[in-house]
Design an enzyme around this catalytic site. Structure first.
Site, PDB file in Angstrom:
ATOM      1  N   LYS A  22       0.577  -0.714  -0.081  1.00 39.35           N
ATOM      2  CA  LYS A  22       0.374   0.054   0.132  1.00 39.35           C
ATOM      3  C   LYS A  22       1.016   0.769  -0.133  1.00 39.35           C
ATOM      4  O   LYS A  22       0.878   2.390  -1.017  1.00 39.35           O
ATOM      5  CB  LYS A  22      -0.642  -0.062   1.089  1.00 39.35           C
ATOM      6  N   ASN A  23       2.187   0.934   0.502  1.00 41.09           N
ATOM      7  CA  ASN A  23       2.812   2.569   1.277  1.00 41.09           C
ATOM      8  C   ASN A  23       3.434   2.862  -0.600  1.00 41.09           C
ATOM      9  O   ASN A  23       4.308   3.492  -0.373  1.00 41.09           O
ATOM     10  CB  ASN A  23       3.479   2.444   2.142  1.00 41.09           C
ATOM     11  N   CYS A 126      -5.455   9.235   9.064  1.00 42.36           N
ATOM     12  CA  CYS A 126      -5.545   7.850  10.806  1.00 42.36           C
ATOM     13  C   CYS A 126      -5.392   9.236  11.783  1.00 42.36           C
ATOM     14  O   CYS A 126      -4.602  11.109  11.875  1.00 42.36           O
ATOM     15  CB  CYS A 126      -3.897   7.538  10.493  1.00 42.36           C
ATOM     16  N   ARG A 131       1.455  14.198  12.883  1.00 47.42           N
ATOM     17  CA  ARG A 131       1.725  14.436  11.431  1.00 47.42           C
ATOM     18  C   ARG A 131       2.120  15.743  10.575  1.00 47.42           C
ATOM     19  O   ARG A 131       1.037  15.650   9.758  1.00 47.42           O
ATOM     20  CB  ARG A 131       1.220  13.259  10.247  1.00 47.42           C
ATOM     21  N   PRO A 132       2.380  16.972  11.251  1.00 49.05           N
ATOM     22  CA  PRO A 132       2.310  18.118  10.347  1.00 49.05           C
ATOM     23  C   PRO A 132       2.947  17.989   8.476  1.00 49.05           C
ATOM     24  O   PRO A 132       3.948  17.235   7.828  1.00 49.05           O
ATOM     25  CB  PRO A 132       2.852  18.829  11.048  1.00 49.05           C
ATOM     26  N   ASP A 134       4.331  20.709   7.436  1.00 51.34           N
ATOM     27  CA  ASP A 134       5.191  21.734   7.016  1.00 51.34           C
ATOM     28  C   ASP A 134       6.777  21.036   6.707  1.00 51.34           C
ATOM     29  O   ASP A 134       7.170  21.981   5.836  1.00 51.34           O
ATOM     30  CB  ASP A 134       5.318  21.849   8.510  1.00 51.34           C
ATOM     31  N   ASP A 316       5.042   0.752  12.196  1.00 48.60           N
ATOM     32  CA  ASP A 316       3.767   0.122  11.438  1.00 48.60           C
ATOM     33  C   ASP A 316       3.345  -1.263  12.163  1.00 48.60           C
ATOM     34  O   ASP A 316       2.851  -1.820  11.913  1.00 48.60           O
ATOM     35  CB  ASP A 316       3.374   0.296   9.741  1.00 48.60           C
ATOM     36  N   ILE A 338       8.567   7.328  16.784  1.00 44.91           N
ATOM     37  CA  ILE A 338       7.857   8.062  15.123  1.00 44.91           C
ATOM     38  C   ILE A 338       6.990   8.666  15.494  1.00 44.91           C
ATOM     39  O   ILE A 338       6.849  10.262  15.511  1.00 44.91           O
ATOM     40  CB  ILE A 338       7.358   6.815  14.287  1.00 44.91           C
ATOM     41  N   ARG A 408      -8.231  -0.407   5.134  1.00 43.96           N
ATOM     42  CA  ARG A 408      -7.280   0.123   4.802  1.00 43.96           C
ATOM     43  C   ARG A 408      -6.940  -0.367   4.175  1.00 43.96           C
ATOM     44  O   ARG A 408      -5.316   0.021   2.979  1.00 43.96           O
ATOM     45  CB  ARG A 408      -7.504   1.404   5.399  1.00 43.96           C
TER      46      ARG A 408
END
Length: 429
Positions: A22-23, A126, A131-132, A134, A316, A338, A408
């Site tokens: 998926k990733n 999620c 998890r910005p 920027d 994960d 993380i 998902r």
């Protein structure tokens, strides 16, 4: 709303085919925006996130044809997508689409690179920490983009096109590396990404971009160099196998006992996780068909693990390992480095009788001889499968609610497990 019912206590024996990652599939689909020719992707998993991204890309005017099974195909082979971005009719990615999946924000990079403009909603997704974006925005500004945030949208322009630059990420970021990599392929001049993420999915995307005519070197190392080209063309690429799915099923076998061949898995994609499983008492044997995982008779040993960017232990797989350690003989320590707020599965695992205490970013798991089935609720994509792993080894019946989180990221989960002897079924409605 669908639920999954599991009756625990069965060992797993047989073969589980590993789906495409998926990733990798999501950024590969997004990379199709970089060319007006057709990109053909093989081994794309059938997941809710993939279907959602097809809707998002369709909103930009892309034609996507999904080729189904052919005579003689194995039922678990991934789908083939033919994606054509010949005519991009809209450079806006609206909130109602982007809010459902964080990765869809990445369309900003190819839209800027090829169309020189984009208007993309700030993402949702999620609920594991902030998890910005920027770092992604900083990278695009380095490449010469003019960005402003207005009404929850990032409005980006690069009137003369993007220009190569040196990008120094202050911390390793997979999303930032994907965005910088895609944007730089069509930038004028050379781009250097320092402190780049080294994940296998980054390498897979870089390989595909090179097939499309990009000039990317160093992917898989902390320094990636991209020489910009004026145009990319179509290509055909096979999505690499999913290392998180591989690790998840390996932990399910370690939890229940048994002997399972993970067909199509590649050990080098998750060596650190396989090392931890060996330490925990599983027997891991790479072979020509993939990876064989077994645990027969031996108990589960406690481990001490910290999550880390690749090649370290993947965040994960943290929840799945925690589920496994609930049955270890002794105390285990798992530190999450993380994402903050990634221990939401702890209270759900406690419903099985697991003994877990939290000390900041570290979870201390005191193993117990038996777990008991319970009604539980999935909280996010990866954590929800930890509940399945616990349920497979628990006495009695477990019902997992909110399984849309599982859909998902895991293709045909209940089919793959039941084929190996698990008592598991989906209950619709």
């Amino acid at each position: 709303m669908d639920r999954i019912r599991i009756v625990g206590g069965n060992k797993l024996n047989g073969t589980i085919p590993i789906s495409g990652a998926k990733n990798a599939a999501l950024p590969l689909m997004i990379a199709s925006l970089l060319t007006d020719e057709t990109l053909i992707l093989d081994n794309v998993p059938r997941l809710a996130d993939v279907a959602q991204l097809q809707r998002i890309l369709g909103n930009h005017g892309l034609d996507i044809m999904a080729a189904g099974k052919r005579p003689g195909d194995h039922e678990y082979q991934g789908q083939t997508l033919h994606i054509s971005a010949a005519n991009i009719i809209d450079t806006t990615a609206p909130y109602e689409l982007v809010s459902k999946m964080r990765a869809s924000f990445w369309v900003i990079a190819p839209l800027l690179a090829r169309m020189h403009e984009a208007k993309v909603s700030l993402p949702g997704g999620c609920a594991i920490g902030t998890r910005p974006v920027d770092l992604l925005i900083d990278a695009l500004e380095k490449l010469g983009a003019q960005l402003q945030i207005d009404g929850g949208y990032v409005i980006a322009k690069a009137p003369g096109g993007l220009v190569g630059a040196e990008i120094n990420f202050p911390k390793v970021t997979v999303s930032g590396t994907h965005v910088a990599l895609m944007a730089a392929t069509l930038a004028k001049g050379t781009t250097v990404i320092n402190n780049a993420a080294c994940e296998p999915e980054i390498v897979d995307v870089a390989d595909c971009l090179n097939k499309m005519g990009a000039k990317v070197s160093g992917a898989g190392s902390p320094r990636i160099v991209i020489e910009g080209v004026s145009k990319l063309h179509g290509a055909r690429h096979t999505v690499l196998p999913d290392r998180i799915e591989t690790g998840t099923y390996a932990m399910a076998v370690a939890m229940t006992g048994g002997d399972v061949q993970l067909a199509g898995a590649r050990p080098e994609l998750l060596q650190s996780a396989l090392d931890v499983l060996t330490e925990a008492g599983a027997t891991i044997t790479p072979n020509n068909e993939g990876i064989r995982v077994a645990r027969n008779g031996a108990g589960i040993n406690p481990v001490t693990v910290s999550t880390a960017p690749f090649p370290g232990f993947p965040t994960d797989l943290q929840a799945q390992l925690m589920a496994l350690m609930t049955r270890a003989k002794g105390s285990s320590h798992i530190t999450e480095t993380i994402f903050e707020n990634r221990f939401m599965h702890v209270q759900e695992l406690a419903r099985f009788g697991a003994r877990i205490s939290l000390d900041g970013e570290t979870a201390i798991i005191d193993g117990t001889a038996k777990l008991k089935g319970a009604p539980v609720m999935a909280t996010d994509l990866r954590a929800s499968v930890s509940l399945v792993i616990a349920a497979l080894a628990a006495e009695g019946e477990t019902t997992v609610n909110r399984v849309y989180h599982l859909d998902r990221g895991f293709e045909r989960l209940e089919e793959k497990l039941s084929a190996c002897g698990a008592t598991i079924e989906r209950i619709s409605g």
